[in-house]
Scaffold this active site. Structure first.
Site, PDB file in Angstrom:
ATOM      1  N   CYS B  84       0.821  -1.034  -0.049  1.00 65.22           N
ATOM      2  CA  CYS B  84      -0.038  -0.016   0.015  1.00 65.22           C
ATOM      3  C   CYS B  84       0.879   1.310   0.184  1.00 65.22           C
ATOM      4  O   CYS B  84       0.222   2.365  -0.187  1.00 65.22           O
ATOM      5  CB  CYS B  84      -0.976  -0.003   1.267  1.00 65.22           C
ATOM      6  SG  CYS B  84      -2.043  -1.573   1.306  1.00 65.22           S
ATOM      7  N   HIS B 333      -9.542   3.112  -1.259  1.00 65.55           N
ATOM      8  CA  HIS B 333      -8.091   2.678  -1.081  1.00 65.55           C
ATOM      9  C   HIS B 333      -7.720   2.098  -2.223  1.00 65.55           C
ATOM     10  O   HIS B 333      -7.579   0.537  -2.372  1.00 65.55           O
ATOM     11  CB  HIS B 333      -7.957   2.175   0.431  1.00 65.55           C
ATOM     12  CG  HIS B 333      -6.418   1.809   0.588  1.00 65.55           C
ATOM     13  ND1 HIS B 333      -5.549   2.095   0.008  1.00 65.55           N
ATOM     14  CD2 HIS B 333      -5.878   0.456   1.198  1.00 65.55           C
ATOM     15  CE1 HIS B 333      -4.333   1.606   0.389  1.00 65.55           C
ATOM     16  NE2 HIS B 333      -4.570   0.574   1.286  1.00 65.55           N
TER      17      HIS B 333
END
Lengths: 141, 389
Positions: B84, B333
Protein backbone atom coordinates in the site's frame (compact mmCIF):
# COMPACT_ATOMS: atom_id res chain seq x y z
CA UNK A 1 17.67 -52.64 -6.33
CA UNK A 2 17.06 -49.26 -4.71
CA UNK A 3 14.11 -49.06 -2.38
CA UNK A 4 12.29 -45.73 -2.59
CA UNK A 5 11.00 -44.50 0.76
CA UNK A 6 7.76 -42.62 0.45
CA UNK A 7 7.70 -39.30 2.31
CA UNK A 8 4.41 -38.37 3.91
CA UNK A 9 3.09 -35.20 2.30
CA UNK A 10 2.33 -32.72 5.08
CA UNK A 11 1.25 -29.09 5.10
CA UNK A 12 0.83 -26.52 7.86
CA UNK A 13 -2.43 -24.90 8.81
CA UNK A 14 -5.89 -24.49 7.36
CA UNK A 15 -4.89 -22.76 4.10
CA UNK A 16 -1.44 -24.05 3.43
CA UNK A 17 1.54 -22.62 1.64
CA UNK A 18 2.47 -25.53 -0.61
CA UNK A 19 6.06 -24.38 -1.20
CA UNK A 20 7.84 -27.11 0.78
CA UNK A 21 11.49 -27.50 1.73
CA UNK A 22 13.37 -30.33 3.49
CA UNK A 23 13.67 -28.09 6.58
CA UNK A 24 9.92 -27.48 6.68
CA UNK A 25 9.25 -31.16 6.05
CA UNK A 26 11.27 -31.99 9.20
CA UNK A 27 9.31 -29.37 11.15
CA UNK A 28 6.03 -30.88 9.99
CA UNK A 29 7.12 -34.46 10.71
CA UNK A 30 7.86 -33.39 14.28
CA UNK A 31 4.51 -31.60 14.44
CA UNK A 32 2.88 -34.82 13.23
CA UNK A 33 4.27 -36.35 16.43
CA UNK A 34 2.91 -33.43 18.47
CA UNK A 35 6.25 -31.73 18.95
CA UNK A 36 6.60 -28.01 18.19
CA UNK A 37 10.07 -27.19 16.97
CA UNK A 38 11.88 -23.87 17.23
CA UNK A 39 15.28 -23.35 15.62
CA UNK A 40 18.65 -22.40 17.02
CA UNK A 41 21.55 -20.90 15.09
CA UNK A 42 24.50 -23.30 14.97
CA UNK A 43 26.89 -20.34 14.98
CA UNK A 44 25.59 -17.60 17.31
CA UNK A 45 22.95 -19.56 19.24
CA UNK A 46 20.03 -17.21 18.54
CA UNK A 47 16.67 -18.95 18.85
CA UNK A 48 13.67 -18.48 16.56
CA UNK A 49 9.99 -19.34 16.87
CA UNK A 50 8.58 -20.13 14.40
CA UNK A 51 11.80 -21.65 13.15
CA UNK A 52 14.05 -20.29 10.40
CA UNK A 53 16.50 -22.33 8.36
CA UNK A 54 18.91 -19.39 8.32
CA UNK A 55 19.80 -17.17 11.26
CA UNK A 56 18.36 -13.67 10.93
CA UNK A 57 21.51 -12.22 12.50
CA UNK A 58 24.45 -14.10 10.93
CA UNK A 59 22.74 -16.10 8.15
CA UNK A 60 24.28 -19.35 9.40
CA UNK A 61 22.29 -22.59 9.30
CA UNK A 62 19.89 -23.21 12.18
CA UNK A 63 18.93 -26.57 13.62
CA UNK A 64 15.50 -27.58 14.82
CA UNK A 65 15.01 -28.08 18.55
CA UNK A 66 11.90 -29.01 20.44
CA UNK A 67 10.23 -26.13 22.24
CA UNK A 68 9.82 -27.13 25.85
CA UNK A 69 7.36 -24.38 26.80
CA UNK A 70 3.68 -25.26 26.52
CA UNK A 71 1.87 -22.50 28.42
CA UNK A 72 1.49 -18.89 27.35
CA UNK A 73 -0.49 -15.69 27.85
CA UNK A 74 -2.70 -14.11 25.20
CA UNK A 75 -0.85 -11.07 23.85
CA UNK A 76 -3.50 -10.06 21.32
CA UNK A 77 -6.35 -11.54 19.33
CA UNK A 78 -8.78 -11.06 16.49
CA UNK A 79 -12.09 -12.72 15.75
CA UNK A 80 -12.14 -13.11 11.98
CA UNK A 81 -15.75 -12.80 10.82
CA UNK A 82 -15.09 -12.04 7.16
CA UNK A 83 -12.32 -14.39 6.10
CA UNK A 84 -10.08 -14.70 3.07
CA UNK A 85 -11.67 -16.92 0.41
CA UNK A 86 -9.55 -19.93 1.38
CA UNK A 87 -10.94 -19.94 4.93
CA UNK A 88 -14.41 -18.53 4.36
CA UNK A 89 -16.13 -21.79 5.37
CA UNK A 90 -14.33 -21.74 8.71
CA UNK A 91 -15.32 -18.21 9.82
CA UNK A 92 -15.75 -16.96 12.43
CA UNK A 93 -12.50 -18.08 14.00
CA UNK A 94 -10.16 -16.62 16.60
CA UNK A 95 -6.51 -15.92 15.83
CA UNK A 96 -4.29 -15.23 18.81
CA UNK A 97 -0.72 -14.22 19.42
CA UNK A 98 0.39 -16.12 22.51
CA UNK A 99 3.51 -15.19 24.46
CA UNK A 100 5.49 -17.87 26.30
CA UNK A 101 7.31 -17.03 29.56
CA UNK A 102 10.60 -16.85 27.59
CA UNK A 103 9.11 -14.04 25.48
CA UNK A 104 8.81 -16.20 22.36
CA UNK A 105 5.52 -15.73 20.56
CA UNK A 106 3.36 -17.93 18.37
CA UNK A 107 0.38 -17.07 16.19
CA UNK A 108 -2.39 -19.69 15.92
CA UNK A 109 -6.12 -20.25 16.26
CA UNK A 110 -7.82 -20.67 19.62
CA UNK A 111 -10.20 -23.54 19.00
CA UNK A 112 -12.06 -24.20 22.26
CA UNK A 113 -13.22 -20.79 23.48
CA UNK A 114 -16.68 -20.69 25.04
CA UNK A 115 -16.74 -16.92 25.62
CA UNK A 116 -14.85 -13.87 24.37
CA UNK A 117 -11.06 -13.90 24.35
CA UNK A 118 -9.26 -11.57 26.74
CA UNK A 119 -5.75 -10.17 26.56
CA UNK A 120 -3.72 -11.76 29.34
CA UNK A 121 -5.72 -15.00 29.56
CA UNK A 122 -3.86 -18.31 29.89
CA UNK A 123 -3.27 -20.41 26.79
CA UNK A 124 -2.00 -23.93 26.36
CA UNK A 125 -0.31 -25.31 23.28
CA UNK A 126 -2.28 -27.97 21.41
CA UNK A 127 -2.16 -29.88 18.12
CA UNK A 128 -4.64 -30.83 15.45
CA UNK A 129 -4.66 -33.10 12.43
CA UNK A 130 -6.98 -31.16 10.15
CA UNK A 131 -7.09 -33.89 7.50
CA UNK A 132 -4.77 -36.55 6.10
CA UNK A 133 -2.21 -33.98 4.93
CA UNK A 134 -2.84 -30.82 6.92
CA UNK A 135 -1.87 -30.38 10.52
CA UNK A 136 -1.34 -27.48 12.86
CA UNK A 137 -0.41 -26.25 16.29
CA UNK A 138 -3.14 -24.30 18.06
CA UNK A 139 -4.03 -22.58 21.28
CA UNK A 140 -6.40 -24.00 23.88
CA UNK A 141 -7.86 -22.19 26.86
CA UNK B 1 24.21 18.40 -3.71
CA UNK B 2 20.85 17.04 -4.83
CA UNK B 3 18.61 19.35 -6.86
CA UNK B 4 15.41 20.57 -5.26
CA UNK B 5 12.30 18.90 -6.66
CA UNK B 6 8.70 20.12 -6.71
CA UNK B 7 5.30 18.72 -7.49
CA UNK B 8 4.04 20.93 -10.32
CA UNK B 9 0.75 19.34 -11.36
CA UNK B 10 -1.67 16.58 -10.46
CA UNK B 11 -4.71 14.69 -11.63
CA UNK B 12 -7.17 12.30 -10.02
CA UNK B 13 -9.77 9.88 -11.31
CA UNK B 14 -13.10 9.31 -9.64
CA UNK B 15 -12.58 6.57 -7.05
CA UNK B 16 -15.16 3.82 -6.69
CA UNK B 17 -16.37 0.58 -8.16
CA UNK B 18 -15.38 1.49 -11.66
CA UNK B 19 -16.93 -1.18 -13.83
CA UNK B 20 -16.84 1.35 -16.65
CA UNK B 21 -13.04 1.32 -16.73
CA UNK B 22 -9.95 -0.83 -16.32
CA UNK B 23 -6.56 0.40 -15.17
CA UNK B 24 -5.65 1.87 -18.56
CA UNK B 25 -8.76 4.07 -18.70
CA UNK B 26 -8.33 5.07 -15.05
CA UNK B 27 -4.76 6.18 -15.76
CA UNK B 28 -5.90 8.24 -18.75
CA UNK B 29 -8.49 9.89 -16.50
CA UNK B 30 -5.79 10.81 -13.97
CA UNK B 31 -3.32 12.12 -16.58
CA UNK B 32 -5.87 14.12 -18.63
CA UNK B 33 -6.09 17.18 -16.29
CA UNK B 34 -2.29 17.35 -16.31
CA UNK B 35 -2.26 17.24 -20.10
CA UNK B 36 -4.93 19.92 -20.18
CA UNK B 37 -2.71 22.15 -18.02
CA UNK B 38 -0.13 21.97 -20.80
CA UNK B 39 2.13 19.16 -19.63
CA UNK B 40 1.88 17.09 -22.77
CA UNK B 41 3.76 13.85 -23.34
CA UNK B 42 6.73 15.56 -25.02
CA UNK B 43 7.47 17.45 -21.79
CA UNK B 44 7.72 14.29 -19.67
CA UNK B 45 11.09 12.54 -19.56
CA UNK B 46 10.04 9.29 -17.84
CA UNK B 47 7.25 7.63 -15.85
CA UNK B 48 7.06 5.62 -12.65
CA UNK B 49 3.95 3.47 -12.51
CA UNK B 50 2.68 2.70 -9.03
CA UNK B 51 0.74 -0.53 -9.32
CA UNK B 52 0.69 -2.80 -6.29
CA UNK B 53 -1.08 -6.05 -7.07
CA UNK B 54 -1.09 -7.55 -10.55
CA UNK B 55 -3.12 -10.56 -9.37
CA UNK B 56 -6.24 -8.38 -9.40
CA UNK B 57 -5.98 -7.86 -13.14
CA UNK B 58 -3.63 -10.57 -14.39
CA UNK B 59 -1.82 -7.86 -16.32
CA UNK B 60 1.94 -8.26 -16.47
CA UNK B 61 4.28 -5.50 -17.65
CA UNK B 62 1.79 -2.93 -16.40
CA UNK B 63 4.00 0.10 -16.87
CA UNK B 64 4.45 -0.72 -20.57
CA UNK B 65 0.70 -1.04 -21.04
CA UNK B 66 -0.07 2.23 -19.30
CA UNK B 67 2.76 4.22 -20.88
CA UNK B 68 1.56 3.07 -24.28
CA UNK B 69 -2.09 3.84 -23.55
CA UNK B 70 -1.43 7.44 -22.52
CA UNK B 71 1.01 8.19 -25.32
CA UNK B 72 4.28 7.76 -23.45
CA UNK B 73 5.29 4.59 -25.28
CA UNK B 74 8.62 6.04 -26.38
CA UNK B 75 9.65 7.33 -22.93
CA UNK B 76 11.37 5.25 -20.22
CA UNK B 77 9.08 3.78 -17.60
CA UNK B 78 9.26 1.39 -14.69
CA UNK B 79 6.93 -0.10 -12.12
CA UNK B 80 7.42 0.14 -8.35
CA UNK B 81 5.73 -2.21 -5.88
CA UNK B 82 5.66 -2.08 -2.10
CA UNK B 83 2.10 -2.97 -1.09
CA UNK B 84 0.00 0.00 0.00
CA UNK B 85 3.03 2.33 0.06
CA UNK B 86 3.57 1.79 -3.64
CA UNK B 87 2.40 5.33 -4.40
CA UNK B 88 4.86 7.14 -2.18
CA UNK B 89 7.59 4.60 -2.96
CA UNK B 90 7.10 5.56 -6.60
CA UNK B 91 7.30 9.24 -5.71
CA UNK B 92 10.43 8.57 -3.69
CA UNK B 93 12.01 6.70 -6.60
CA UNK B 94 11.12 9.48 -9.04
CA UNK B 95 12.34 12.17 -6.64
CA UNK B 96 15.70 10.39 -6.45
CA UNK B 97 16.06 10.25 -10.21
CA UNK B 98 15.18 13.92 -10.65
CA UNK B 99 17.25 15.09 -7.69
CA UNK B 100 20.24 13.18 -9.05
CA UNK B 101 19.88 14.72 -12.48
CA UNK B 102 18.91 11.62 -14.42
CA UNK B 103 15.65 13.24 -15.55
CA UNK B 104 14.17 16.74 -15.22
CA UNK B 105 10.46 16.01 -15.41
CA UNK B 106 8.73 12.80 -14.35
CA UNK B 107 5.19 11.52 -14.19
CA UNK B 108 4.26 9.43 -11.14
CA UNK B 109 1.09 7.55 -11.90
CA UNK B 110 -0.67 5.37 -9.32
CA UNK B 111 -3.46 2.96 -10.13
CA UNK B 112 -5.29 -0.10 -8.87
CA UNK B 113 -8.25 -1.99 -10.24
CA UNK B 114 -9.61 -4.20 -7.47
CA UNK B 115 -13.30 -4.76 -8.11
CA UNK B 116 -13.18 -7.27 -10.94
CA UNK B 117 -12.87 -10.00 -8.27
CA UNK B 118 -15.18 -10.74 -5.33
CA UNK B 119 -14.57 -9.22 -1.90
CA UNK B 120 -13.57 -12.65 -0.60
CA UNK B 121 -11.04 -13.06 -3.39
CA UNK B 122 -9.70 -9.53 -2.82
CA UNK B 123 -9.37 -10.39 0.87
CA UNK B 124 -7.56 -13.57 -0.11
CA UNK B 125 -5.06 -11.70 -2.31
CA UNK B 126 -4.36 -9.13 0.39
CA UNK B 127 -3.90 -11.84 3.04
CA UNK B 128 -1.10 -13.19 0.85
CA UNK B 129 0.89 -10.06 1.70
CA UNK B 130 1.33 -11.63 5.14
CA UNK B 131 3.98 -14.31 5.67
CA UNK B 132 2.82 -17.14 3.40
CA UNK B 133 4.47 -19.78 5.57
CA UNK B 134 3.52 -18.69 9.08
CA UNK B 135 0.57 -16.27 8.86
CA UNK B 136 -1.41 -17.11 5.73
CA UNK B 137 -2.19 -20.71 6.91
CA UNK B 138 -4.21 -19.21 9.77
CA UNK B 139 -6.38 -16.96 7.62
CA UNK B 140 -5.05 -13.64 8.89
CA UNK B 141 -6.68 -11.18 6.55
CA UNK B 142 -5.54 -7.58 6.07
CA UNK B 143 -8.13 -6.25 8.57
CA UNK B 144 -7.13 -9.03 10.97
CA UNK B 145 -3.60 -7.65 11.26
CA UNK B 146 -4.99 -4.28 12.31
CA UNK B 147 -7.57 -5.90 14.60
CA UNK B 148 -4.64 -7.47 16.45
CA UNK B 149 -3.29 -3.95 16.96
CA UNK B 150 -6.73 -2.68 18.02
CA UNK B 151 -7.21 -5.42 20.64
CA UNK B 152 -3.83 -4.67 22.14
CA UNK B 153 -4.37 -0.88 22.04
CA UNK B 154 -7.73 -1.30 23.79
CA UNK B 155 -6.06 -3.41 26.47
CA UNK B 156 -3.09 -1.11 27.09
CA UNK B 157 -4.94 2.21 27.04
CA UNK B 158 -8.48 1.21 28.08
CA UNK B 159 -9.82 2.47 24.78
CA UNK B 160 -13.33 1.51 23.69
CA UNK B 161 -14.67 1.16 20.18
CA UNK B 162 -16.29 4.60 20.56
CA UNK B 163 -12.97 6.24 19.66
CA UNK B 164 -12.69 4.26 16.43
CA UNK B 165 -16.29 5.03 15.51
CA UNK B 166 -15.60 8.76 15.94
CA UNK B 167 -12.72 8.50 13.46
CA UNK B 168 -15.02 6.80 10.94
CA UNK B 169 -17.64 9.53 11.42
CA UNK B 170 -15.00 12.20 10.72
CA UNK B 171 -13.70 10.43 7.62
CA UNK B 172 -17.16 10.06 6.14
CA UNK B 173 -18.01 13.66 7.02
CA UNK B 174 -15.21 14.88 4.79
CA UNK B 175 -15.59 12.14 2.20
CA UNK B 176 -19.20 13.25 1.72
CA UNK B 177 -17.80 16.59 0.54
CA UNK B 178 -15.34 15.06 -1.92
CA UNK B 179 -16.81 14.31 -5.34
CA UNK B 180 -13.87 12.00 -6.10
CA UNK B 181 -14.68 9.78 -3.09
CA UNK B 182 -15.78 6.16 -3.43
CA UNK B 183 -18.35 6.34 -0.61
CA UNK B 184 -19.26 10.03 -0.24
CA UNK B 185 -21.83 9.76 2.52
CA UNK B 186 -22.17 10.83 6.13
CA UNK B 187 -22.23 8.07 8.74
CA UNK B 188 -23.68 8.52 12.22
CA UNK B 189 -21.83 7.54 15.38
CA UNK B 190 -24.42 4.82 16.04
CA UNK B 191 -24.00 3.38 12.55
CA UNK B 192 -20.22 3.43 12.86
CA UNK B 193 -20.29 1.85 16.29
CA UNK B 194 -22.79 -0.91 15.54
CA UNK B 195 -21.99 -2.03 12.02
CA UNK B 196 -21.52 -5.68 11.11
CA UNK B 197 -18.26 -7.17 12.38
CA UNK B 198 -15.46 -7.80 9.89
CA UNK B 199 -12.57 -8.70 12.16
CA UNK B 200 -13.56 -7.97 15.74
CA UNK B 201 -12.96 -5.54 17.32
CA UNK B 202 -13.12 -3.91 13.85
CA UNK B 203 -16.42 -3.58 12.04
CA UNK B 204 -17.46 -2.53 8.55
CA UNK B 205 -17.00 1.20 9.17
CA UNK B 206 -13.53 0.67 10.60
CA UNK B 207 -12.33 -0.68 7.27
CA UNK B 208 -11.20 1.09 4.13
CA UNK B 209 -12.82 0.29 0.82
CA UNK B 210 -11.88 -2.01 -2.02
CA UNK B 211 -11.59 0.63 -4.67
CA UNK B 212 -10.70 1.20 -8.31
CA UNK B 213 -8.95 4.44 -9.11
CA UNK B 214 -5.90 6.35 -10.28
CA UNK B 215 -4.00 9.49 -9.31
CA UNK B 216 -1.05 11.24 -10.90
CA UNK B 217 1.47 13.95 -10.12
CA UNK B 218 4.25 15.51 -12.16
CA UNK B 219 7.51 16.43 -10.47
CA UNK B 220 10.19 18.70 -11.88
CA UNK B 221 13.72 19.80 -11.07
CA UNK B 222 14.04 23.28 -9.60
CA UNK B 223 15.45 24.84 -12.76
CA UNK B 224 12.49 23.59 -14.82
CA UNK B 225 9.66 24.28 -12.37
CA UNK B 226 8.76 27.72 -13.78
CA UNK B 227 7.95 26.20 -17.16
CA UNK B 228 4.97 24.47 -15.56
CA UNK B 229 3.64 26.47 -12.64
CA UNK B 230 4.10 29.49 -10.42
CA UNK B 231 2.69 27.40 -7.53
CA UNK B 232 5.23 24.63 -6.96
CA UNK B 233 4.88 22.32 -3.95
CA UNK B 234 8.41 21.54 -2.87
CA UNK B 235 9.35 18.09 -1.59
CA UNK B 236 10.96 19.24 1.61
CA UNK B 237 11.36 16.03 3.60
CA UNK B 238 11.26 12.31 2.88
CA UNK B 239 11.55 9.51 5.40
CA UNK B 240 11.21 5.79 4.91
CA UNK B 241 10.95 3.07 7.49
CA UNK B 242 10.35 -0.64 7.80
CA UNK B 243 9.07 -3.07 10.42
CA UNK B 244 9.23 -6.81 11.09
CA UNK B 245 7.46 -9.03 8.57
CA UNK B 246 5.49 -11.11 11.07
CA UNK B 247 3.28 -9.00 13.26
CA UNK B 248 3.93 -11.25 16.27
CA UNK B 249 7.59 -10.18 16.19
CA UNK B 250 6.83 -6.50 16.86
CA UNK B 251 7.89 -5.31 20.28
CA UNK B 252 4.73 -3.19 20.41
CA UNK B 253 1.38 -3.57 18.69
CA UNK B 254 0.25 -0.09 19.67
CA UNK B 255 2.72 1.61 17.36
CA UNK B 256 4.26 0.90 13.96
CA UNK B 257 8.01 1.17 14.48
CA UNK B 258 8.71 1.83 10.79
CA UNK B 259 6.28 4.77 10.87
CA UNK B 260 8.07 6.34 13.81
CA UNK B 261 11.37 6.00 12.00
CA UNK B 262 9.94 7.34 8.74
CA UNK B 263 8.29 10.39 10.29
CA UNK B 264 11.41 11.23 12.31
CA UNK B 265 13.55 11.03 9.18
CA UNK B 266 11.14 13.23 7.22
CA UNK B 267 11.06 15.88 9.96
CA UNK B 268 14.85 15.85 10.20
CA UNK B 269 15.34 16.22 6.45
CA UNK B 270 12.85 19.10 6.33
CA UNK B 271 14.20 20.77 9.47
CA UNK B 272 10.61 20.97 10.68
CA UNK B 273 8.43 19.33 13.32
CA UNK B 274 4.81 18.27 13.63
CA UNK B 275 3.96 21.70 15.05
CA UNK B 276 4.89 23.22 11.66
CA UNK B 277 2.28 21.18 9.74
CA UNK B 278 -1.13 22.62 8.92
CA UNK B 279 -2.58 19.33 7.65
CA UNK B 280 -1.88 15.64 7.38
CA UNK B 281 -2.87 12.79 5.13
CA UNK B 282 -2.39 9.59 7.11
CA UNK B 283 -2.82 5.97 6.09
CA UNK B 284 -6.23 5.12 7.56
CA UNK B 285 -6.66 1.70 5.97
CA UNK B 286 -8.46 1.04 9.27
CA UNK B 287 -9.61 3.48 11.94
CA UNK B 288 -7.06 2.02 14.38
CA UNK B 289 -4.35 2.76 11.81
CA UNK B 290 -5.32 6.44 11.80
CA UNK B 291 -5.29 6.55 15.60
CA UNK B 292 -1.84 4.98 15.77
CA UNK B 293 -0.63 7.35 13.04
CA UNK B 294 -1.44 10.40 15.21
CA UNK B 295 1.01 9.02 17.76
CA UNK B 296 3.67 7.67 15.39
CA UNK B 297 3.82 10.98 13.51
CA UNK B 298 4.21 12.97 16.71
CA UNK B 299 0.88 14.83 16.65
CA UNK B 300 0.21 13.48 20.17
CA UNK B 301 2.04 11.42 22.78
CA UNK B 302 1.56 7.62 22.84
CA UNK B 303 -1.81 6.74 24.34
CA UNK B 304 -3.21 10.24 23.82
CA UNK B 305 -4.81 9.50 20.46
CA UNK B 306 -8.30 8.95 21.91
CA UNK B 307 -8.20 12.34 23.63
CA UNK B 308 -7.15 13.95 20.33
CA UNK B 309 -10.19 12.31 18.72
CA UNK B 310 -12.59 13.27 21.52
CA UNK B 311 -11.51 16.92 21.20
CA UNK B 312 -11.96 16.85 17.41
CA UNK B 313 -8.37 18.00 16.93
CA UNK B 314 -8.41 15.98 13.68
CA UNK B 315 -11.12 18.18 12.11
CA UNK B 316 -10.52 21.30 9.98
CA UNK B 317 -11.15 23.43 13.04
CA UNK B 318 -8.74 21.38 15.16
CA UNK B 319 -5.02 21.45 15.82
CA UNK B 320 -4.18 19.03 12.99
CA UNK B 321 -6.76 18.46 10.26
CA UNK B 322 -6.36 14.86 9.12
CA UNK B 323 -7.69 13.25 5.95
CA UNK B 324 -10.11 16.03 5.05
CA UNK B 325 -10.65 14.32 1.70
CA UNK B 326 -12.32 11.32 3.39
CA UNK B 327 -9.13 9.29 3.64
CA UNK B 328 -8.82 5.68 2.61
CA UNK B 329 -11.95 5.05 4.66
CA UNK B 330 -14.42 7.11 2.61
CA UNK B 331 -12.46 8.32 -0.42
CA UNK B 332 -11.23 4.76 -0.98
CA UNK B 333 -8.03 2.77 -1.16
CA UNK B 334 -6.94 1.69 -4.63
CA UNK B 335 -3.60 0.38 -3.35
CA UNK B 336 -1.17 1.76 -5.92
CA UNK B 337 -3.02 5.06 -6.25
CA UNK B 338 -3.30 5.85 -2.55
CA UNK B 339 0.08 7.47 -1.86
CA UNK B 340 -0.18 9.54 -5.04
CA UNK B 341 -3.72 10.56 -4.11
CA UNK B 342 -2.48 11.73 -0.70
CA UNK B 343 0.15 13.89 -2.44
CA UNK B 344 -2.46 15.26 -4.84
CA UNK B 345 -4.71 16.18 -1.91
CA UNK B 346 -1.95 18.15 -0.17
CA UNK B 347 -1.31 20.02 -3.42
CA UNK B 348 -5.02 20.83 -3.86
CA UNK B 349 -5.33 22.00 -0.25
CA UNK B 350 -2.19 24.14 -0.53
CA UNK B 351 -3.58 25.76 -3.68
CA UNK B 352 -6.95 26.37 -2.02
CA UNK B 353 -8.63 24.14 -4.59
CA UNK B 354 -10.53 21.62 -2.46
CA UNK B 355 -13.74 20.94 -4.38
CA UNK B 356 -15.94 22.16 -1.53
CA UNK B 357 -15.12 25.16 0.63
CA UNK B 358 -16.45 23.21 3.59
CA UNK B 359 -13.44 20.91 3.47
CA UNK B 360 -10.83 23.52 2.52
CA UNK B 361 -8.09 23.89 5.12
CA UNK B 362 -6.93 27.49 5.55
CA UNK B 363 -3.46 28.67 4.65
CA UNK B 364 -1.56 25.40 4.28
CA UNK B 365 2.18 26.10 4.20
CA UNK B 366 3.32 22.60 5.09
CA UNK B 367 1.51 19.31 4.63
CA UNK B 368 2.42 15.88 5.93
CA UNK B 369 1.87 12.51 4.24
CA UNK B 370 2.10 9.16 6.05
CA UNK B 371 1.68 6.10 3.81
CA UNK B 372 1.90 2.58 5.26
CA UNK B 373 2.27 -0.73 3.45
CA UNK B 374 0.66 -3.96 4.65
CA UNK B 375 0.68 -3.80 8.46
CA UNK B 376 3.72 -1.52 8.67
CA UNK B 377 6.42 -3.45 6.84
CA UNK B 378 6.87 -0.40 4.61
CA UNK B 379 6.29 3.24 5.53
CA UNK B 380 6.99 6.48 3.67
CA UNK B 381 6.48 9.95 5.08
CA UNK B 382 6.69 13.14 3.05
CA UNK B 383 6.72 16.79 4.03
CA UNK B 384 5.63 19.25 1.35
CA UNK B 385 6.22 23.01 1.40
CA UNK B 386 4.25 25.69 -0.36
CA UNK B 387 6.47 27.44 -2.88
CA UNK B 388 4.58 30.70 -3.19
CA UNK B 389 3.33 33.33 -0.81
Amino acid sequence: MVLMTEEKELYLGYASDKAMTPFMQKFLEALDGEKLMMSKCTSCGTEFLPPRQHCQKCLSECELQELTETEAKLHSYVIVDFAPESLSSKAPYVVAIGEFPSGKRLTAHITNLMGMPEVGMSLKLGYEHIDAKKLTYKWLV
Amino acid sequence: MARRVAVVAGGHSKFGKRYDATMRELCAEAYKPIYDEGISQDKIDATVLSYAASQFTGQGAGSALIADYIGLQDKPHLRVESACTTGTASLRAAWGMVAAGLYDVMLVLGVEQMNRVSSATATEYMSQAGDMRWEYPFGISFPAFYALMASRYMHEYNMTHDTLAKIAVKSHHYGAQNPKAHLPKEVSFEEANNAIPICRPLNLYDCSLITDGAAAVVIAAEDRVKEFTDRPMWIKGIGAGASEMKIQDRTSLTSIPGAKRASKAAYEMAGLGPEDMQMAQVHDCFTIAELIAYEDCGFVEPGKGPEFVDNKENYITGRMPVNCDGGLKSKGHPLGATGVSMTYEVMKQMRGEAENASRQIKDVKHGFVHNVGQSGQFVNCFIFERGWS
